[in-house]
Design a protein around this motif. Sequence first.
Motif, PDB file in Angstrom:
ATOM      1  N   ASP A 282       0.937  -1.161   0.025  1.00 51.91           N
ATOM      2  CA  ASP A 282       0.031  -0.127   0.119  1.00 51.91           C
ATOM      3  C   ASP A 282       0.863   1.279   0.137  1.00 51.91           C
ATOM      4  OD1 ASP A 282      -2.847   1.214   0.292  1.00 51.91           O
ATOM      5  OD2 ASP A 282      -1.850   2.133   2.094  1.00 51.91           O
ATOM      6  N   LYS A 283       1.920   1.218   0.584  1.00 51.86           N
ATOM      7  CA  LYS A 283       2.840   2.386   0.759  1.00 51.86           C
ATOM      8  C   LYS A 283       3.308   2.434  -0.590  1.00 51.86           C
ATOM      9  CE  LYS A 283       4.137   2.197   5.651  1.00 51.86           C
ATOM     10  NZ  LYS A 283       5.165   1.929   6.902  1.00 51.86           N
ATOM     11  N   ARG A 285       2.333   1.623  -3.436  1.00 56.12           N
ATOM     12  CA  ARG A 285       1.158   2.139  -4.318  1.00 56.12           C
ATOM     13  C   ARG A 285       0.972   3.729  -4.092  1.00 56.12           C
ATOM     14  NH1 ARG A 285      -3.723   3.864  -3.793  1.00 56.12           N
ATOM     15  NH2 ARG A 285      -3.809   3.227  -1.471  1.00 56.12           N
ATOM     16  N   LYS A 286       0.875   4.234  -2.924  1.00 56.67           N
ATOM     17  CA  LYS A 286       0.731   5.529  -2.771  1.00 56.67           C
ATOM     18  C   LYS A 286       1.914   6.330  -3.155  1.00 56.67           C
ATOM     19  CE  LYS A 286      -2.226   5.055   1.462  1.00 56.67           C
ATOM     20  NZ  LYS A 286      -2.373   5.311   3.015  1.00 56.67           N
ATOM     21  N   ALA A 287       3.134   5.891  -3.069  1.00 56.04           N
ATOM     22  CA  ALA A 287       4.278   6.670  -3.380  1.00 56.04           C
ATOM     23  C   ALA A 287       4.282   6.682  -4.882  1.00 56.04           C
ATOM     24  CB  ALA A 287       5.627   5.619  -3.018  1.00 56.04           C
ATOM     25  N   SER A 288       4.026   5.451  -5.789  1.00 54.20           N
ATOM     26  CA  SER A 288       3.864   5.757  -6.998  1.00 54.20           C
ATOM     27  C   SER A 288       2.917   6.657  -7.655  1.00 54.20           C
ATOM     28  CB  SER A 288       3.452   4.454  -7.461  1.00 54.20           C
ATOM     29  OG  SER A 288       4.554   3.374  -7.133  1.00 54.20           O
ATOM     30  N   ALA A 289       1.565   6.750  -6.743  1.00 50.25           N
ATOM     31  CA  ALA A 289       0.494   7.605  -7.273  1.00 50.25           C
ATOM     32  C   ALA A 289       1.179   9.265  -7.043  1.00 50.25           C
ATOM     33  CB  ALA A 289      -0.537   7.442  -6.425  1.00 50.25           C
ATOM     34  N   TYR A 290       1.724   9.317  -5.861  1.00 50.21           N
ATOM     35  CA  TYR A 290       2.147  10.531  -5.519  1.00 50.21           C
ATOM     36  C   TYR A 290       3.301  11.156  -6.571  1.00 50.21           C
ATOM     37  CZ  TYR A 290      -0.309  10.505  -1.122  1.00 50.21           C
ATOM     38  OH  TYR A 290      -1.193  10.223  -0.154  1.00 50.21           O
TER      39      TYR A 290
END
Length: 319
Positions: A282-283, A285-290
């Motif tokens: 999940d981290k 995924r969020k890092a890739s989105a940001y």
Amino acid sequence: MATTRTAPVDPLEYSDGLSDAYADSPRSSTCAVSWGAIAAGAAAGASLSLILLILGVGLGLSSVSPWAREGVSAASFGVSTIVWLTLTQLLSSAMGGYLAGRLRTKWMDTDPDEVYFRDTAHGFLAWAVASLATAALLTSAIGSVLSGGVQAGAAVVEGVASSATVAAGGIVAAGPMSSMERGPMAYFVDSLFRRSAGVESAQTSERTMATMANEAAEVGRIFTNVSRSEPLPPEDIQYVGQLVAKRTGMSQHDAEKRVTDIYARAQARLNDAEVAARSSADKARKASAYAALWTFVSLLSGAFVASLAATYGGRQRDA
């Protein structure tokens, strides 16, 4: 009736007249796009962007350490990466746009509003060509130079992730293998057959290593066959308890109690590993989105800066 004779027209004089007419026409001497200036600005912007990216990779690797309490934190590294990418985009875009506007051909007898629009378009085109060139370079052999350090840092993360994955779904392999080779679940299986110090079992001394390995593999399959949300079935507890009692010399009741306790510990460990793996995913995924969002913002800012710098360079060219 008298006829008038016209003098023949000299072709050279006619062609000279046409040349003069076209030379006096502002439309013929005005070109809307100066591709040479755009190519020059794009080349300069792409080169500066590549140099700054390589510098950023070097500074980033020098500040990261795989050792605990050394180097910058993950949050600081992420923020610094975003800032550096944005700064790289702004500087390279400003240089490319300025050169595209400064090196263009001077437009004569053109409306100032049209000149402003063309300068803006020149800066935007220079940014677009530079962005495409940089993307092509990063996906070619030059990209391996930039990704080498990233791969070195990812090796540490990959080791941690693989350990979590094996812990979440480790299965004891069949065959005479050591506990290190059978995965994390093998530790709990070995704990079942652990004897107290000084206690010998006659049955154990008569067994071969292959038989002991097969029993351990069978217990491992029994443990992993049940869902982690369900308890071990009573018949499995009884059967595994019999194996433990034969190997350790314990009573059937104590052996079954050991099976229940160790199974609960194994399930708790696997649940913790699964939660950790999901949290890491999940981290990521969020890092890739940001990262994607901030890359979009930096590219959009670069396009604006390139267009603005081109208008500034164009005014200096016409001054």
